[in-house]
Design a protein around this motif. Structure first.
Motif, PDB file in Angstrom:
ATOM      1  N   SER A 232       0.333  -1.564  -0.289  1.00  0.00           N
ATOM      2  CA  SER A 232      -0.144  -0.262  -0.310  1.00  0.00           C
ATOM      3  C   SER A 232       0.944   1.324   0.153  1.00  0.00           C
ATOM      4  O   SER A 232       2.021   1.719   0.758  1.00  0.00           O
ATOM      5  CB  SER A 232      -0.770  -0.214   1.156  1.00  0.00           C
ATOM      6  OG  SER A 232      -1.597  -1.254   1.087  1.00  0.00           O
ATOM      7  N   HIS A 233       0.677   2.098  -1.093  1.00  0.00           N
ATOM      8  CA  HIS A 233       1.743   3.495  -1.175  1.00  0.00           C
ATOM      9  C   HIS A 233       0.936   4.330   0.137  1.00  0.00           C
ATOM     10  O   HIS A 233      -0.212   4.381   0.751  1.00  0.00           O
ATOM     11  CB  HIS A 233       1.189   3.738  -2.478  1.00  0.00           C
ATOM     12  CG  HIS A 233       1.680   5.150  -2.586  1.00  0.00           C
ATOM     13  ND1 HIS A 233       3.283   5.810  -3.000  1.00  0.00           N
ATOM     14  CD2 HIS A 233       1.457   6.155  -2.924  1.00  0.00           C
ATOM     15  CE1 HIS A 233       3.960   6.549  -2.696  1.00  0.00           C
ATOM     16  NE2 HIS A 233       2.694   7.246  -2.678  1.00  0.00           N
ATOM     17  N   GLN A 234       1.977   4.751   0.862  1.00  0.00           N
ATOM     18  CA  GLN A 234       1.828   5.629   1.646  1.00  0.00           C
ATOM     19  C   GLN A 234       1.434   7.364   1.458  1.00  0.00           C
ATOM     20  O   GLN A 234       2.175   7.950   1.373  1.00  0.00           O
ATOM     21  CB  GLN A 234       3.117   5.882   2.728  1.00  0.00           C
ATOM     22  CG  GLN A 234       3.470   4.473   3.575  1.00  0.00           C
ATOM     23  CD  GLN A 234       4.663   4.360   4.451  1.00  0.00           C
ATOM     24  OE1 GLN A 234       5.301   5.631   4.660  1.00  0.00           O
ATOM     25  NE2 GLN A 234       4.784   3.462   5.124  1.00  0.00           N
ATOM     26  N   SER A 235       0.617   7.120   0.607  1.00  0.00           N
ATOM     27  CA  SER A 235       0.080   7.996  -0.361  1.00  0.00           C
ATOM     28  C   SER A 235      -0.395   9.677   0.709  1.00  0.00           C
ATOM     29  O   SER A 235      -0.037  10.323   0.413  1.00  0.00           O
ATOM     30  CB  SER A 235      -0.824   8.101  -0.881  1.00  0.00           C
ATOM     31  OG  SER A 235      -2.107   7.315  -0.386  1.00  0.00           O
ATOM     32  N   ASN A 236      -1.343   9.373   2.029  1.00  0.00           N
ATOM     33  CA  ASN A 236      -1.663  10.675   2.670  1.00  0.00           C
ATOM     34  C   ASN A 236      -0.876  10.249   4.253  1.00  0.00           C
ATOM     35  O   ASN A 236      -1.050  10.914   5.449  1.00  0.00           O
ATOM     36  CB  ASN A 236      -3.147  10.218   3.326  1.00  0.00           C
ATOM     37  CG  ASN A 236      -2.780   8.689   3.908  1.00  0.00           C
ATOM     38  OD1 ASN A 236      -1.737   7.954   4.373  1.00  0.00           O
ATOM     39  ND2 ASN A 236      -4.731   8.179   4.033  1.00  0.00           N
ATOM     40  N   PHE A 237       0.495  10.138   4.726  1.00  0.00           N
ATOM     41  CA  PHE A 237       0.779   9.948   5.497  1.00  0.00           C
ATOM     42  C   PHE A 237       2.759   9.711   5.557  1.00  0.00           C
ATOM     43  O   PHE A 237       2.677   9.185   4.117  1.00  0.00           O
ATOM     44  CB  PHE A 237       0.892   9.087   6.513  1.00  0.00           C
ATOM     45  CG  PHE A 237       0.852   7.970   6.288  1.00  0.00           C
ATOM     46  CD1 PHE A 237       1.582   7.004   7.704  1.00  0.00           C
ATOM     47  CD2 PHE A 237       0.181   6.767   5.761  1.00  0.00           C
ATOM     48  CE1 PHE A 237       2.152   6.021   7.459  1.00  0.00           C
ATOM     49  CE2 PHE A 237      -0.022   5.438   5.343  1.00  0.00           C
ATOM     50  CZ  PHE A 237       1.558   4.695   6.797  1.00  0.00           C
ATOM     51  N   ARG A 238       3.316  10.179   6.135  1.00  0.00           N
ATOM     52  CA  ARG A 238       5.041   9.222   6.023  1.00  0.00           C
ATOM     53  C   ARG A 238       5.969   8.892   7.450  1.00  0.00           C
ATOM     54  O   ARG A 238       5.163   9.955   8.073  1.00  0.00           O
ATOM     55  CB  ARG A 238       5.924  10.557   5.583  1.00  0.00           C
ATOM     56  CG  ARG A 238       5.473  11.006   3.993  1.00  0.00           C
ATOM     57  CD  ARG A 238       5.720  10.214   3.226  1.00  0.00           C
ATOM     58  NE  ARG A 238       5.617  10.539   1.347  1.00  0.00           N
ATOM     59  CZ  ARG A 238       5.139  10.505   1.025  1.00  0.00           C
ATOM     60  NH1 ARG A 238       3.522   9.628   1.392  1.00  0.00           N
ATOM     61  NH2 ARG A 238       4.947  10.195   0.191  1.00  0.00           N
ATOM     62  N   GLY A 402      -5.480  12.462  -0.204  1.00  0.00           N
ATOM     63  CA  GLY A 402      -4.782  11.628   0.639  1.00  0.00           C
ATOM     64  C   GLY A 402      -3.264  11.181  -0.572  1.00  0.00           C
ATOM     65  O   GLY A 402      -2.600  10.931  -1.044  1.00  0.00           O
ATOM     66  N   ALA A 403      -2.927  12.752  -1.001  1.00  0.00           N
ATOM     67  CA  ALA A 403      -1.623  12.814  -1.643  1.00  0.00           C
ATOM     68  C   ALA A 403      -0.251  13.790  -1.677  1.00  0.00           C
ATOM     69  O   ALA A 403      -1.211  14.813  -0.676  1.00  0.00           O
ATOM     70  CB  ALA A 403      -1.771  12.427  -3.568  1.00  0.00           C
TER      71      ALA A 403
END
Length: 470
Positions: A232-238, A402-403
């Motif tokens: 799952s790409h961490q698009s909305n957090f790091r 979310g990006a």
């Protein structure tokens, strides 16, 4: 004194006429001619309740008979508001380009024209014009998606969440899906990856830790019951600092060594590199597939700039079972969204320039100087309105949807104020306008960020402010 006040309140309450008497007045009959008796009666009763509450609260308000203009003005305003569509256009002045609460991506004119073309009559939605026989709705965009993404095959459903459920249902039902703990994300609407895996009929197999996961973790957890590895790409957090995660290519190679597909939920997928406009870090779909990912899913209405849709891309082997799955019919895309998606995708091909013709990309790529010029013009017009002040201020905008959470953009806003209204009160008044204007409050001031305001919306903002002051 108290008794005197109570008597005044009782006298005012006695002045409220019966509903039928008020309806028989000239203002009542005039509104009945427009809206009909049922709607006017209901509106009158609601306003009468408010009048009683105002009087009991000591407002000093009284009615001057059943035809009192103030009463019927309130009723007419109530009816006008009730007659507005619940879902309607708003002006997004928040600075968040892909704003989920405000409908995400605004569509390109070409997409709107395509929707109109197939909605005003019949279409070849599931009819093969060459063969004169039943066809598939998915062929309208399959070749386009494959061409733009480099995929062998593709499929489109009604949203990305549905795409994830379909992919896991087709590939992992009855078995295990291996996922890194650092990627067990939750997106909008409490949509959680663990819950999606359960809904698909598969079991979650967590590996690694929140901040560090290695390929060996996937390999050690995989066994006879494993059906797929999910990324799952961490698009909305790091997660930053002491972190580790395998790259896609190495992860895909390891998965294939086990005879397993690597599936990735990209989230807000992009078809073009955003790094040249100062937004690095969002992987391009073509690069994800080139790294060896077998099946990827992403949204059509986020950074892609089209309608709500869930787009699946990958190998022929990965897509084939999805097309035969019984769930597909329940989550299929409708003809209007399909038409808009096709038109949007065509804007990514020559001779078109997606950064000019797709509104989301155009807003993201607008430079600060151009925003400043528009802000100066809008502020000057606001200053010319009686009672209003407009000041140009520096701002930060965000891609949204979310990006790219770590990549705000420099922007320009107009701080709007009115002598008789607080920022909170002004915000509420703007929300209640015929064309609502949605800004944001920062340091006690209402800001209208120009990155998300279309050039032709300046006139609407001025009209709205003029109406509020009247």
């Amino acid at each position: 004194m108290i008794k005197y006040v109570e008597e005044l309140v009782m006298d005012a309450l006695r002045q409220i006429p019966p509903v039928d008497v008020a309806l028989a007045s000239l203002p009542g009959l005039a509104l009945i001619d427009i809206y009909g008796g049922h709607l006017v009666r209901d509106a009158l009763r609601e306003i009468m309740t408010q009048v009683r509450q105002d009087i009991c609260a000591g407002s000093g308000y009284t009615l001057e008979g059943p035809a009192d203009p103030s009463l019927w003005t309130r009723v007419a305003t109530h009816l006008e508001r009730k007659g507005r569509p619940n879902l309607r256009r708003v002006i997004n002045a928040t600075g968040i380009v892909v704003h989920t609460n405000l409908g995400r991506a605004p569509l390109a004119p070409a997409a709107i024209e395509a929707m109109q073309a197939v909605s005003t009559g019949y279409s070849n939605l599931e009819f093969d014009l060459e063969k004169g026989a039943r066809g598939s709705r998915y062929t309208a965009v399959e070749d386009l998606i494959c061409d733009l993404s480099g995929a062998e095959a593709s499929l489109v459903v009604n949203n990305c969440a549905a795409a994830v459920v379909l992919a896991l249902s087709a590939h992992a039902a009855g078995g295990e899906v291996v996922v890194s703990r650092g990627e067990l994300v939750e997106i909008g609407g409490s949509f959680r990856i663990p819950d999606v895996i359960t809904q698909s009929g598969a079991c979650l197999a967590e590996v690694g830790t929140t901040n560090r996961t290695r390929i060996a973790d996937y390999e050690q957890r995989s066994g006879p019951e494993t059906r797929a590895w999910l990324k799952s790409h961490q698009s909305n957090f790091r997660i930053v600092g002491f972190t580790e995660a395998p790259n896609r290519r190495a992860l895909a190679t390891a998965a294939h060594a086990f005879g397993l597909p690597l599936i990735e939920d990209i989230g807000s997928g992009v078809l073009v590199d955003l790094a040249p406009i100062g937004l690095p870090g969002e992987p391009v779909v073509r690069d994800i597939l080139a790294a060896g990912v077998d099946l990827a899913m992403f949204s059509g209405d986020k950074l892609l700039g089209g309608p709500q849709a869930g787009i699946l891309v990958g190998t022929q082997e990965a897509i084939a079972p999805l097309k035969k799955h019984p769930l597909l019919r329940a989550i299929r895309i409708d003809k209007l969204s399909l038409a808009a998606l096709e038109a949007t995708l065509r804007l990514y091909r020559a001779p078109h320039d997606p950064f000019r013709e797709i509104p989301v990309l155009a807003r993201l790529s607008t430079d600060k100087e151009a925003l400043g010029q528009r802000a100066d013009a809008l502020a000057a017009r606001i200053e010319g309105l009686d009672g209003w002040d407009g000041e140009v201020v520096q701002s930060e905008s965000f891609p949204g949807g979310g990006a790219l959470p770590e990549h705000p953009q420099n922007s320009v806003a107009v701080a709007v104020s009115h002598a008789g209204l607080t920022a909170t009160a002004l915000t509420a008044r703007l929300r209640g306008a015929a064309t609502p204007v949605i800004g944001r409050i920062s340091q006690g001031r209402l800001l209208l960020d120009l990155r998300t305001v279309a050039e032709d919306e300046a006139d609407l903002i001025i009209d709205t402010l003029t109406g509020l002051a009247a």
